[in-house]
Design an enzyme around this catalytic site. Structure first.
Site, PDB file in Angstrom:
ATOM      1  N   CYS A  43       0.841  -1.196   0.000  1.00  0.00           N
ATOM      2  CA  CYS A  43       0.000   0.000   0.000  1.00  0.00           C
ATOM      3  C   CYS A  43       0.884   1.257   0.000  1.00  0.00           C
ATOM      4  O   CYS A  43       1.999   1.247   0.504  1.00  0.00           O
ATOM      5  CB  CYS A  43      -0.916   0.005   1.225  1.00  0.00           C
ATOM      6  SG  CYS A  43      -2.082   1.389   1.230  1.00  0.00           S
ATOM      7  N   ASP A  45       0.407   3.776   1.719  1.00  0.00           N
ATOM      8  CA  ASP A  45       0.346   4.363   3.055  1.00  0.00           C
ATOM      9  C   ASP A  45       1.749   4.698   3.583  1.00  0.00           C
ATOM     10  O   ASP A  45       2.642   3.841   3.564  1.00  0.00           O
ATOM     11  CB  ASP A  45      -0.344   3.354   4.001  1.00  0.00           C
ATOM     12  CG  ASP A  45      -0.724   3.994   5.332  1.00  0.00           C
ATOM     13  OD1 ASP A  45       0.187   4.493   6.028  1.00  0.00           O
ATOM     14  OD2 ASP A  45      -1.911   3.998   5.665  1.00  0.00           O
ATOM     15  N   ARG A  47       2.944   4.975   6.363  1.00  0.00           N
ATOM     16  CA  ARG A  47       3.421   4.267   7.564  1.00  0.00           C
ATOM     17  C   ARG A  47       3.921   2.861   7.264  1.00  0.00           C
ATOM     18  O   ARG A  47       4.538   2.222   8.109  1.00  0.00           O
ATOM     19  CB  ARG A  47       2.275   4.185   8.593  1.00  0.00           C
ATOM     20  CG  ARG A  47       1.797   5.538   9.056  1.00  0.00           C
ATOM     21  CD  ARG A  47       0.441   5.436   9.724  1.00  0.00           C
ATOM     22  NE  ARG A  47      -0.599   5.001   8.791  1.00  0.00           N
ATOM     23  CZ  ARG A  47      -1.867   4.784   9.128  1.00  0.00           C
ATOM     24  NH1 ARG A  47      -2.248   4.966  10.378  1.00  0.00           N
ATOM     25  NH2 ARG A  47      -2.747   4.400   8.228  1.00  0.00           N
ATOM     26  N   HIS A  99      -2.191  -4.038   4.979  1.00  0.00           N
ATOM     27  CA  HIS A  99      -1.982  -3.623   6.377  1.00  0.00           C
ATOM     28  C   HIS A  99      -3.325  -3.326   7.028  1.00  0.00           C
ATOM     29  O   HIS A  99      -4.246  -2.825   6.383  1.00  0.00           O
ATOM     30  CB  HIS A  99      -1.065  -2.395   6.454  1.00  0.00           C
ATOM     31  CG  HIS A  99      -1.661  -1.148   5.860  1.00  0.00           C
ATOM     32  ND1 HIS A  99      -2.203  -0.145   6.622  1.00  0.00           N
ATOM     33  CD2 HIS A  99      -1.814  -0.759   4.571  1.00  0.00           C
ATOM     34  CE1 HIS A  99      -2.654   0.813   5.825  1.00  0.00           C
ATOM     35  NE2 HIS A  99      -2.439   0.475   4.581  1.00  0.00           N
ATOM     36  N   CYS A 102      -6.087   0.011   6.818  1.00  0.00           N
ATOM     37  CA  CYS A 102      -5.885   0.537   5.463  1.00  0.00           C
ATOM     38  C   CYS A 102      -7.048   1.457   5.063  1.00  0.00           C
ATOM     39  O   CYS A 102      -8.210   1.038   5.046  1.00  0.00           O
ATOM     40  CB  CYS A 102      -5.757  -0.617   4.468  1.00  0.00           C
ATOM     41  SG  CYS A 102      -5.412  -0.063   2.783  1.00  0.00           S
TER      42      CYS A 102
HETATM   43 CO    CO Z   1      -3.473   1.193   2.942  1.00  0.00          CO
END
Ligand code: CO
Length: 222
Positions: A43, A45, A47, A99, A102
């Site tokens: 992803c 993302d 993090r 994750h 998400c």
């Molecule tokens: Co995500």
């Protein structure tokens, strides 16, 4: 200029120094080419870093990231990455890493018009539809959300196994193996969903067998 933006170049200088301190030839080796064993699809993302959470160095993993780690047959970006990694880099392992928490998966669970994002989120809504019997039995919304994250990883693994380049190379040298993981950011741990590559391949082969061997058989039939 924004201080935090300038800081990046300072960080880079320090990083170069550190790398050269560790190994004077670090960048010479880096520039000479890549032969990573892993393709990581995760992803976007911020993090969920790829190299950092796996403890891998530059040159060790080929990376593709998008919202909610989706592999869609109509998405030239992810399919080109996979094809290149399998045929040219000859990676041994393809990892789909989702994750918990998400945002993409959460949005797909929300009955709302997200405009341009709709077709992207549709892929996750399709995963929900495929597994609605199981998901509808989960009454706890958090658990349902976590389970959809896992099922989304599983379905994207299946989408990779459907690809001709993956099937063809697997027949030739038993690689690449496709793995599904979930990153749990509350603990920092990677969870292996233990995707059964061989079983999925044999289950889908009736419909998605795209290997040359089968193609050749069909040609012979004609
Ligand atoms: Co995500």
């Amino acid at each position: 200029m924004d201080k935090s933006y300038e800081q990046i170049f300072e960080n880079n200088k320090k990083w170069v120094e550190n790398k050269l301190n560790e190994d004077q030839d670090f960048f010479k080796k880096l520039a000479s080419g890549q032969s990573p064993e892993y393709l990581y699809i995760g992803c976007s993302d911020s993090r969920v870093t790829s190299e950092e959470l796996m403890g891998l160095k530059p040159g060790e993993v080929f990376v593709h990231r998008n919202i909610a780690n989706i592999v869609n047959t109509l998405d030239m970006n992810s399919t080109a990455v996979i094809q290149y990694a399998v045929e040219h880099l000859k990676v041994k392992h393809i990892i789909v890493c989702g994750h918990y928490g998400c945002g993409g998966v959460k949005a797909a669970m929300t009955p709302e018009d997200f405009g341009l994002m709709n077709p992207w989120l549709r892929t996750i809504r399709d995963v929900y539809r495929l597994h609605q019997e199981e998901l509808n039995q989960i009454t706890d919304e958090h658990k349902k959300y976590d389970r959809l994250v896992e099922l989304n990883v599983q379905e994207q693994c299946i989408n990779i196994i459907k690809m001709a380049c993956v099937q063809e190379r697997y027949l030739l040298d038993h690689y690449p193996i496709v793995h599904g993981w979930v990153f749990d950011m509350k603990s920092g741990k990677l969870i292996d969903l233990n995707i059964d590559f061989e079983k999925i391949l044999s289950n889908i082969q009736n419909i998605y067998d795209l290997t040359n061997s089968n193609w050749m058989k069909n040609i012979k039939k004609i």
